[in-house]
Design an enzyme around this catalytic site. Structure first.
Site, PDB file in Angstrom:
ATOM      1  N   ARG A  95       5.398 -34.562 -45.343  1.00  0.00           N
ATOM      2  CA  ARG A  95       5.871 -33.403 -44.587  1.00  0.00           C
ATOM      3  C   ARG A  95       7.314 -33.084 -44.962  1.00  0.00           C
ATOM      4  O   ARG A  95       7.690 -31.913 -45.088  1.00  0.00           O
ATOM      5  CB  ARG A  95       5.769 -33.654 -43.084  1.00  0.00           C
ATOM      6  CG  ARG A  95       6.373 -32.513 -42.279  1.00  0.00           C
ATOM      7  CD  ARG A  95       6.166 -32.633 -40.790  1.00  0.00           C
ATOM      8  NE  ARG A  95       6.787 -31.507 -40.101  1.00  0.00           N
ATOM      9  CZ  ARG A  95       6.649 -31.231 -38.808  1.00  0.00           C
ATOM     10  NH1 ARG A  95       5.896 -32.013 -38.058  1.00  0.00           N
ATOM     11  NH2 ARG A  95       7.243 -30.182 -38.265  1.00  0.00           N
ATOM     12  N   CYS A 171      -5.904 -25.233 -32.100  1.00  0.00           N
ATOM     13  CA  CYS A 171      -4.466 -25.450 -32.262  1.00  0.00           C
ATOM     14  C   CYS A 171      -3.831 -25.439 -30.879  1.00  0.00           C
ATOM     15  O   CYS A 171      -4.214 -24.640 -30.023  1.00  0.00           O
ATOM     16  CB  CYS A 171      -3.866 -24.345 -33.135  1.00  0.00           C
ATOM     17  SG  CYS A 171      -2.065 -24.434 -33.292  1.00  0.00           S
ATOM     18  N   ASP A 172      -2.852 -26.306 -30.678  1.00  0.00           N
ATOM     19  CA  ASP A 172      -2.229 -26.392 -29.361  1.00  0.00           C
ATOM     20  C   ASP A 172      -0.987 -25.524 -29.226  1.00  0.00           C
ATOM     21  O   ASP A 172      -0.414 -25.437 -28.147  1.00  0.00           O
ATOM     22  CB  ASP A 172      -1.885 -27.844 -29.027  1.00  0.00           C
ATOM     23  CG  ASP A 172      -0.792 -28.401 -29.930  1.00  0.00           C
ATOM     24  OD1 ASP A 172      -0.620 -27.886 -31.043  1.00  0.00           O
ATOM     25  OD2 ASP A 172      -0.122 -29.365 -29.519  1.00  0.00           O
ATOM     26  N   TYR A 266       5.566 -18.598 -34.689  1.00  0.00           N
ATOM     27  CA  TYR A 266       5.492 -18.930 -36.110  1.00  0.00           C
ATOM     28  C   TYR A 266       5.634 -17.705 -36.996  1.00  0.00           C
ATOM     29  O   TYR A 266       5.918 -17.832 -38.188  1.00  0.00           O
ATOM     30  CB  TYR A 266       4.171 -19.646 -36.422  1.00  0.00           C
ATOM     31  CG  TYR A 266       4.188 -21.115 -36.099  1.00  0.00           C
ATOM     32  CD1 TYR A 266       4.533 -22.051 -37.067  1.00  0.00           C
ATOM     33  CD2 TYR A 266       3.870 -21.566 -34.823  1.00  0.00           C
ATOM     34  CE1 TYR A 266       4.551 -23.408 -36.764  1.00  0.00           C
ATOM     35  CE2 TYR A 266       3.887 -22.909 -34.520  1.00  0.00           C
ATOM     36  CZ  TYR A 266       4.236 -23.829 -35.494  1.00  0.00           C
ATOM     37  OH  TYR A 266       4.266 -25.173 -35.193  1.00  0.00           O
ATOM     38  N   ARG A 286      12.816 -30.537 -39.793  1.00  0.00           N
ATOM     39  CA  ARG A 286      12.003 -30.914 -38.631  1.00  0.00           C
ATOM     40  C   ARG A 286      11.338 -32.278 -38.847  1.00  0.00           C
ATOM     41  O   ARG A 286      11.235 -33.078 -37.919  1.00  0.00           O
ATOM     42  CB  ARG A 286      10.938 -29.837 -38.409  1.00  0.00           C
ATOM     43  CG  ARG A 286       9.967 -30.123 -37.288  1.00  0.00           C
ATOM     44  CD  ARG A 286      10.579 -29.922 -35.928  1.00  0.00           C
ATOM     45  NE  ARG A 286       9.563 -30.128 -34.880  1.00  0.00           N
ATOM     46  CZ  ARG A 286       9.814 -30.672 -33.707  1.00  0.00           C
ATOM     47  NH1 ARG A 286      11.035 -31.064 -33.403  1.00  0.00           N
ATOM     48  NH2 ARG A 286       8.856 -30.816 -32.822  1.00  0.00           N
TER      49      ARG A 286
END
Length: 443
Positions: A95, A171-172, A266, A286
């Site tokens: 990531r 998706c949360d 987003y 992040r």
């Protein structure tokens, strides 16, 4: 009628979210009774640390539940009712590269959006398909609730490669934002209202929010967002990482672009890309925040529980991420007919959008099925943005299936966060080198 006890496997058992999901399952035992919980991961050491702590939590709270953990797929997927999939292929080290490689080229670095999201998606397709195959072989009547990121690319791959599988992609993020809306409105939770929403994963808009008496809550929310974005002046809102707070504030600028709707945050990575790059710390992203906080804190808490032999006083608790999953499983198992935002084939729900697009829209979920709600036609502005994004996602999946360098380059070019074909190619070449352990060979 007494509800039948369910058997659950959490795929990605070593995740930092696992303890919260286990806690939520226990909290909801009366509504969603459980016979067994299994954890499955291919990284034994990472999973064992989490699993030993979860084992103590389960034993102290519900000793009747059989709890096990394994790296053996036969043992994991045999005799289960639900697979809760939360894969992070490459862990946070990859990531970090997803975020930092684009930044090196002056492009947004983000785990689910832009080039980083495409890279992560291509790493996830193969392992997720493998898990679907395990589930279908060993528990053909089970449902997979997949919330592995990036959900858009993963859902498109499932649609093409396993079109008949019992998989629901979720998706949360909308759930988290709706909980913020509830707090802004002074309500107990997002369950106090119903929403109308459409878009793609991490790429959508709320068009209606009404309480259960039919009262329109959008004007109050819009008045707040016009001034503050989604930043909330509550303990929940103020104890978040700086990057998260910056994203919540950006909702104010997004709202100005179309003040008839509320925006998924987003979208800032696509429509505010230069500002996002300029205001980001390219050396501490992040991923670094999570490794230094959530991952570290989770590891230390698991070790503390195991050393003490008790989970008394633990900070592991239910959250929106876990609650959404349990509510969805409950609807599929016990016909609760709740409304959820799911990522599903469009098939006419958005009347002026392709049927084969994986869209995120409200669905009514009942026993072993879901029914998408009709959205109708959407405006030219949103439709155009969605068409460009869906093209990028489809090209990425086609590139993975065909091993096509050309299509993956086109996918990067089509992504609105990337300013030119030249920069797209430079990022792609760096991404190929970083992901050579995970991606198919491209020609």
């Amino acid at each position: 009628m007494e509800r039948q006890k369910q058997n659950i496997v959490i795929a990605g058992g070593g995740s930092t979210y696992t303890a919260g999901i286990v806690t939520m399952l226990l909290d909801n035992y009366d509504n969603f009774p459980i016979a067994s919980i299994k954890l499955y991961d291919n990284l034994e050491e990472r999973q064992t640390r989490v699993a030993k702590a979860c084992e103590i939590i389960v034993k102290e709270r519900h000793p009747d539940i059989v709890f096990t953990y394994t790296t053996d797929p036969v043992e994991a997927f045999k005799g289960v009712d639900f697979v809760m999939a939360q894969l992070r292929v490459g862990l946070f080290a990859m990531r970090e590269l997803d975020e930092k490689i684009p930044f090196k080229h002056g492009v947004v670095g983000q785990e689910t959006c832009g080039p980083g999201g495409i890279a992560y998606g291509l790493r996830t397709i193969g392992p997720l398909i493998e898990i679907i195959d395990y589930m279908e072989k060993y528990s053909p009547n089970a449902w997979m609730l997949n919330y592995s990121n990036p959900a858009a690319i993963v859902a498109e791959a499932c649609r093409i490669l396993r079109p008949d599988a019992r998989v629901i992609n979720i998706c949360d993020m909308p759930v988290c934002l709706e909980e913020i809306f509830a707090r802004i409105l002074g309500l107990n939770s997002r369950k106090d209202f119903d929403v109308r929403y459409y878009g793609l994963n991490h790429f959508g808009w709320w068009t209606q929010i009404r309480d259960h008496q039919g009262n329109d809550l959008m004007p109050r929310l819009m008045e707040y967002v016009r001034e503050h974005g989604y930043e909330e002046y509550t303990p929940q809102g103020q104890h978040k990482e700086s990057s998260w707070l910056e994203t919540m504030r950006a909702a104010k600028d997004l709202y100005a672009m179309d003040p008839t709707k509320l925006w998924n945050t987003y979208l800032k990575y696509y429509l505010m890309a230069p500002e996002t790059v300029a205001h980001s710390d390219h050396d501490y992203t992040r991923a670094n925040e999570i490794m230094d906080r959530r991952e570290k804190d989770t590891r230390e808490e698991c070790e503390r529980i195991v050393a003490a032999g008790t989970a008394k006083g633990t900070w592991f608790a239910s959250n929106e991420h876990a609650q959404f999953i349990v509510d969805l499983a409950c609807a599929l198992a016990f016909n609760t007919k709740e409304r959820f935002l799911l990522i599903v084939p469009n098939n006419g729900a958005i009347a002026n959008f392709p049927d084969d697009a994986m869209v995120e829209i409200p669905c009514i979920v009942s026993k072993d099925q879901y029914e998408p709600l009709s959205i109708g036609k959407i405006p030219t502005f949103q439709k155009g943005l969605m068409e460009q994004q869906i093209a990028s996602e489809k090209l990425a999946v086609e590139a993975w299936i065909e091993g096509s360098y050309q299509k993956l380059w086109q996918s990067f070019m089509m992504n609105k966060s990337v300013p030119s074909a030249k920069i797209a190619k430079e990022i792609l070449d760096d991404m190929i080198e970083a992901n050579k352990e995970f991606w198919p060979e491209l020609h």
